[in-house]
Scaffold this motif. Structure first.
Motif, PDB file in Angstrom:
ATOM      1  N   SER A  57       0.830  -1.216   0.000  1.00  0.00           N
ATOM      2  CA  SER A  57       0.000   0.000   0.000  1.00  0.00           C
ATOM      3  C   SER A  57       0.854   1.252   0.000  1.00  0.00           C
ATOM      4  O   SER A  57       2.019   1.237   0.402  1.00  0.00           O
ATOM      5  CB  SER A  57      -0.909   0.024   1.236  1.00  0.00           C
ATOM      6  N   TYR A  58       0.228   2.332  -0.459  1.00  0.00           N
ATOM      7  CA  TYR A  58       0.747   3.682  -0.306  1.00  0.00           C
ATOM      8  C   TYR A  58      -0.234   4.432   0.570  1.00  0.00           C
ATOM      9  O   TYR A  58      -1.447   4.191   0.509  1.00  0.00           O
ATOM     10  CB  TYR A  58       0.802   4.426  -1.649  1.00  0.00           C
ATOM     11  N   SER A  59       0.261   5.362   1.370  1.00  0.00           N
ATOM     12  CA  SER A  59      -0.618   6.264   2.102  1.00  0.00           C
ATOM     13  C   SER A  59      -0.004   7.648   2.081  1.00  0.00           C
ATOM     14  O   SER A  59       1.203   7.806   1.867  1.00  0.00           O
ATOM     15  CB  SER A  59      -0.820   5.786   3.546  1.00  0.00           C
ATOM     16  N   ASP A  60      -0.827   8.626   2.265  1.00  0.00           N
ATOM     17  CA  ASP A  60      -0.390  10.013   2.372  1.00  0.00           C
ATOM     18  C   ASP A  60       0.518  10.438   1.223  1.00  0.00           C
ATOM     19  O   ASP A  60       1.583  11.020   1.437  1.00  0.00           O
ATOM     20  CB  ASP A  60       0.300  10.243   3.727  1.00  0.00           C
ATOM     21  N   VAL A  61       0.104  10.152  -0.003  1.00  0.00           N
ATOM     22  CA  VAL A  61       0.858  10.607  -1.176  1.00  0.00           C
ATOM     23  C   VAL A  61       0.582  12.099  -1.358  1.00  0.00           C
ATOM     24  O   VAL A  61      -0.565  12.526  -1.377  1.00  0.00           O
ATOM     25  CB  VAL A  61       0.440   9.824  -2.446  1.00  0.00           C
ATOM     26  N   GLN A  62       1.648  12.876  -1.469  1.00  0.00           N
ATOM     27  CA  GLN A  62       1.533  14.326  -1.631  1.00  0.00           C
ATOM     28  C   GLN A  62       2.334  14.774  -2.850  1.00  0.00           C
ATOM     29  O   GLN A  62       3.543  14.501  -2.929  1.00  0.00           O
ATOM     30  CB  GLN A  62       2.080  15.049  -0.391  1.00  0.00           C
ATOM     31  N   PHE A  63       1.672  15.441  -3.779  1.00  0.00           N
ATOM     32  CA  PHE A  63       2.337  16.028  -4.939  1.00  0.00           C
ATOM     33  C   PHE A  63       2.526  17.507  -4.618  1.00  0.00           C
ATOM     34  O   PHE A  63       1.582  18.291  -4.667  1.00  0.00           O
ATOM     35  CB  PHE A  63       1.523  15.803  -6.208  1.00  0.00           C
ATOM     36  N   LEU A  64       3.736  17.880  -4.252  1.00  0.00           N
ATOM     37  CA  LEU A  64       4.011  19.201  -3.693  1.00  0.00           C
ATOM     38  C   LEU A  64       4.590  20.185  -4.700  1.00  0.00           C
ATOM     39  O   LEU A  64       4.567  21.390  -4.469  1.00  0.00           O
ATOM     40  CB  LEU A  64       4.982  19.059  -2.513  1.00  0.00           C
ATOM     41  N   GLY A  65       5.136  19.677  -5.772  1.00  0.00           N
ATOM     42  CA  GLY A  65       5.728  20.523  -6.799  1.00  0.00           C
ATOM     43  C   GLY A  65       5.830  19.755  -8.096  1.00  0.00           C
ATOM     44  O   GLY A  65       5.727  18.533  -8.113  1.00  0.00           O
ATOM     45  N   PRO A  66       6.041  20.456  -9.199  1.00  0.00           N
ATOM     46  CA  PRO A  66       6.058  19.787 -10.500  1.00  0.00           C
ATOM     47  C   PRO A  66       7.332  18.985 -10.728  1.00  0.00           C
ATOM     48  O   PRO A  66       8.406  19.331 -10.247  1.00  0.00           O
ATOM     49  CB  PRO A  66       5.985  20.954 -11.485  1.00  0.00           C
ATOM     50  N   VAL A  67       7.173  17.891 -11.456  1.00  0.00           N
ATOM     51  CA  VAL A  67       8.292  17.152 -12.031  1.00  0.00           C
ATOM     52  C   VAL A  67       8.164  17.346 -13.537  1.00  0.00           C
ATOM     53  O   VAL A  67       7.096  17.098 -14.106  1.00  0.00           O
ATOM     54  CB  VAL A  67       8.260  15.658 -11.652  1.00  0.00           C
ATOM     55  N   ARG A  68       9.254  17.781 -14.158  1.00  0.00           N
ATOM     56  CA  ARG A  68       9.238  18.089 -15.587  1.00  0.00           C
ATOM     57  C   ARG A  68      10.292  17.269 -16.320  1.00  0.00           C
ATOM     58  O   ARG A  68      11.315  16.893 -15.752  1.00  0.00           O
ATOM     59  CB  ARG A  68       9.534  19.571 -15.804  1.00  0.00           C
ATOM     60  N   ALA A  69      10.014  17.026 -17.589  1.00  0.00           N
ATOM     61  CA  ALA A  69      11.034  16.427 -18.446  1.00  0.00           C
ATOM     62  C   ALA A  69      12.266  17.317 -18.402  1.00  0.00           C
ATOM     63  O   ALA A  69      12.160  18.540 -18.370  1.00  0.00           O
ATOM     64  CB  ALA A  69      10.504  16.304 -19.865  1.00  0.00           C
TER      65      ALA A  69
END
Length: 130
Positions: A57-69
């Motif tokens: 499992s995953y928990s508390d996934v947070q996307f906080l800033g961009p990931v770019r090519a």
């Protein structure tokens, strides 16, 4: 192989190829970070348990800033809990370098400090010892 111990850590570095961009501004989807978490978790389990383990499992996934090519990333897994068969880990993706197209097509800058882009907690299960 060593015994799994809270605080054990694995770090990978990765360049994000332009073929992984899915959105305007060369943005990469969030699933890219989750796949990288699987890679560092696998190595951590191999080092501590002699087995790749299976993600539960995953928990508390947070996307906080961009990931770019074109980004250079540092991906880490840190062991925070050791059960009889479960391994709970904290994950981070940090952007350590990013392209600066306003200076030139291939120009890039190191980010100091790195940008924290994604965090999560996950549980991996390994076979019983023995």
């Amino acid at each position: 192989m060593s015994q799994a111990t809270v605080g054990d850590r694995v770090v990978h570095s990765r360049y994000v190829p332009y073929s992984h961009a899915h959105y305007a501004g060369n943005l990469v989807d969030g699933a890219y970070s989750l796949a990288l978490f699987g890679d560092v978790a696998t190595e951590l389990c191999i080092r501590t348990d002699g087995d790749e383990g299976l993600f539960a499992s995953y928990s508390d996934v947070q996307f906080l800033g961009p990931v770019r090519a074109g980004d250079c990333l540092e991906i880490s897994a840190t062991l925070v809990r050791v059960g009889s068969r479960s391994r709970e880990m904290d994950f981070e993706v940090r952007v350590t370098a990013r392209g600066t197209s306003q200076r030139g097509e291939s120009a890039a800058d190191l980010l100091d400090p790195p940008l924290l882009a994604t965090t999560a907690r996950g549980v991996v299960v390994v076979p019983p010892a023995g």
